[in-house]
Scaffold this motif. Structure first.
Motif, PDB file in Angstrom:
ATOM      1  N   GLY A 158      -9.717 -13.955   4.239  1.00  0.00           N
ATOM      2  CA  GLY A 158      -8.516 -13.199   3.919  1.00  0.00           C
ATOM      3  C   GLY A 158      -8.641 -11.702   4.086  1.00  0.00           C
ATOM      4  O   GLY A 158      -7.793 -10.948   3.607  1.00  0.00           O
ATOM      5  N   ALA A 159      -9.692 -11.234   4.789  1.00  0.00           N
ATOM      6  CA  ALA A 159      -9.889  -9.796   5.004  1.00  0.00           C
ATOM      7  C   ALA A 159      -8.860  -9.262   6.001  1.00  0.00           C
ATOM      8  O   ALA A 159      -8.264 -10.023   6.777  1.00  0.00           O
ATOM      9  N   HIS A 169     -22.133  -4.194   8.599  1.00  0.00           N
ATOM     10  CA  HIS A 169     -20.750  -4.666   8.690  1.00  0.00           C
ATOM     11  C   HIS A 169     -19.919  -4.065   7.552  1.00  0.00           C
ATOM     12  O   HIS A 169     -20.340  -4.091   6.394  1.00  0.00           O
ATOM     13  N   GLU A 170     -18.742  -3.552   7.885  1.00  0.00           N
ATOM     14  CA  GLU A 170     -17.792  -3.087   6.884  1.00  0.00           C
ATOM     15  C   GLU A 170     -16.563  -3.973   6.962  1.00  0.00           C
ATOM     16  O   GLU A 170     -15.933  -4.088   8.017  1.00  0.00           O
ATOM     17  N   VAL A 171     -16.237  -4.605   5.837  1.00  0.00           N
ATOM     18  CA  VAL A 171     -15.089  -5.507   5.759  1.00  0.00           C
ATOM     19  C   VAL A 171     -14.038  -4.863   4.868  1.00  0.00           C
ATOM     20  O   VAL A 171     -14.331  -4.483   3.733  1.00  0.00           O
ATOM     21  N   LEU A 172     -12.821  -4.733   5.380  1.00  0.00           N
ATOM     22  CA  LEU A 172     -11.734  -4.125   4.616  1.00  0.00           C
ATOM     23  C   LEU A 172     -10.730  -5.187   4.182  1.00  0.00           C
ATOM     24  O   LEU A 172     -10.417  -6.110   4.941  1.00  0.00           O
ATOM     25  N   THR A 173     -10.232  -5.037   2.965  1.00  0.00           N
ATOM     26  CA  THR A 173      -9.279  -5.982   2.402  1.00  0.00           C
ATOM     27  C   THR A 173      -8.126  -5.231   1.754  1.00  0.00           C
ATOM     28  O   THR A 173      -8.208  -4.016   1.523  1.00  0.00           O
ATOM     29  N   LEU A 174      -7.062  -5.960   1.438  1.00  0.00           N
ATOM     30  CA  LEU A 174      -6.064  -5.408   0.528  1.00  0.00           C
ATOM     31  C   LEU A 174      -6.731  -5.244  -0.833  1.00  0.00           C
ATOM     32  O   LEU A 174      -7.620  -6.033  -1.193  1.00  0.00           O
ATOM     33  N   PRO A 175      -6.323  -4.236  -1.620  1.00  0.00           N
ATOM     34  CA  PRO A 175      -6.967  -4.017  -2.922  1.00  0.00           C
ATOM     35  C   PRO A 175      -6.998  -5.266  -3.796  1.00  0.00           C
ATOM     36  O   PRO A 175      -8.011  -5.566  -4.431  1.00  0.00           O
ATOM     37  N   GLU A 176      -5.901  -6.010  -3.803  1.00  0.00           N
ATOM     38  CA  GLU A 176      -5.816  -7.179  -4.682  1.00  0.00           C
ATOM     39  C   GLU A 176      -6.660  -8.358  -4.179  1.00  0.00           C
ATOM     40  O   GLU A 176      -6.895  -9.314  -4.920  1.00  0.00           O
ATOM     41  N   ASP A 177      -7.112  -8.288  -2.925  1.00  0.00           N
ATOM     42  CA  ASP A 177      -7.903  -9.378  -2.359  1.00  0.00           C
ATOM     43  C   ASP A 177      -9.406  -9.117  -2.385  1.00  0.00           C
ATOM     44  O   ASP A 177     -10.194  -9.975  -1.953  1.00  0.00           O
TER      45      ASP A 177
END
Length: 247
Positions: A158-159, A169-177
């Motif tokens: 869900g990233a 590795h840098e993985v970005l997500t929505l704050p709530e996820d």
């Protein structure tokens, strides 16, 4: 060089110095105390504390130091009461700066930082958060997976985005996820090196050598302040300029 990578390089340049190591320990300890105070003292049920303990392990903090920080949250041995404060402003070259701090004296911290902004040719107080996005950020070492494997796993978890380099590795997500994605990737690749909410610039400023030197010096100074936990800025520096500054 952009996003969070410039701060990673700054920290590398600052590594190995005893005074800065002690200051880093103090900042991590403060984060552990605040995280434990805001939630349960069990890291399995407190994502922020869990992330702080990972940072402590990576910094080679001893168990005694970590335990003392947690006890402070329970009111043992300290009357300090830290609050989270965010400061915004413009640094040298008009660069947008966000500073996150934990302080037991708002007036002292605000006065110190306002003076630092002014001496650097900037100004604290201007709203700049619109030039950043609030994101969840996870970092893993390069050795845990190749780029394709990490990308596939992150998307499945869900990233929003993944950036893979020789450094990791840098993985970005929505704050709530953030916590959900962290749990999924941790089950597959092990504990991340970092997992926290951050500010990622959505509009950047290209800096020449002179401006870059001023901005990096200013960010170093901010990072050295005892109350400052994180510094974010929206600048870009080319590899050629970085090579000159590092030479």
């Amino acid at each position: 060089m952009a996003g969070h990578s410039q701060f990673k390089n700054i920290m590398h340049r600052k590594g190995g110095q005893d005074a800065k190591r002690a200051r880093a320990f103090a900042k991590i300890s403060r984060e552990i105390t605040v995280a434990a105070k805001q939630g349960l003292p069990d890291p399995n049920h407190n994502p922020r504390l869990r992330a702080a303990l990972v940072a402590a392990r990576l910094a080679n903090m001893t168990k005694d130091v970590v335990d003392r920080a947690i006890k402070k949250a329970q009111g043992v041995g300290s009357g300090e009461d830290y609050v989270e404060v965010r400061y915004e402003g413009r640094g040298p070259g008009g660069v947008a700066i966000i500073v996150e701090a934990l302080t037991d004296n708002r007036n002292r911290t605000a006065s110190d930082l306002r003076s630092m902004f002014g001496k650097a040719g900037g100004a604290m107080g201007e709203t700049v958060a619109f030039q950043f996005d609030r994101v969840g950020a996870l970092r893993f070492g390069a050795n845990v997976a190749d780029a394709d494997t990490m990308l596939e796993a992150a998307i499945e978890a869900g990233a929003q985005d993944v950036s893979s380099t020789a450094d990791g590795h840098e993985v970005l997500t929505l704050p709530e996820d953030l916590n959900t994605v962290r749990d999924a990737l941790e089950a597959r690749f092990g504990e991340p090196q970092a997992a926290r909410l951050e500010w990622k610039p959505n509009l950047t400023v290209d800096l020449d050598e002179e401006a870059a030197a001023s901005v990096l010096k200013f960010i170093d100074a901010l990072d050295d302040h005892d109350d400052v936990q994180q510094v974010y800025a929206n600048f870009e520096v080319s590899d050629a300029v970085m090579a000159k500054l590092s030479g």
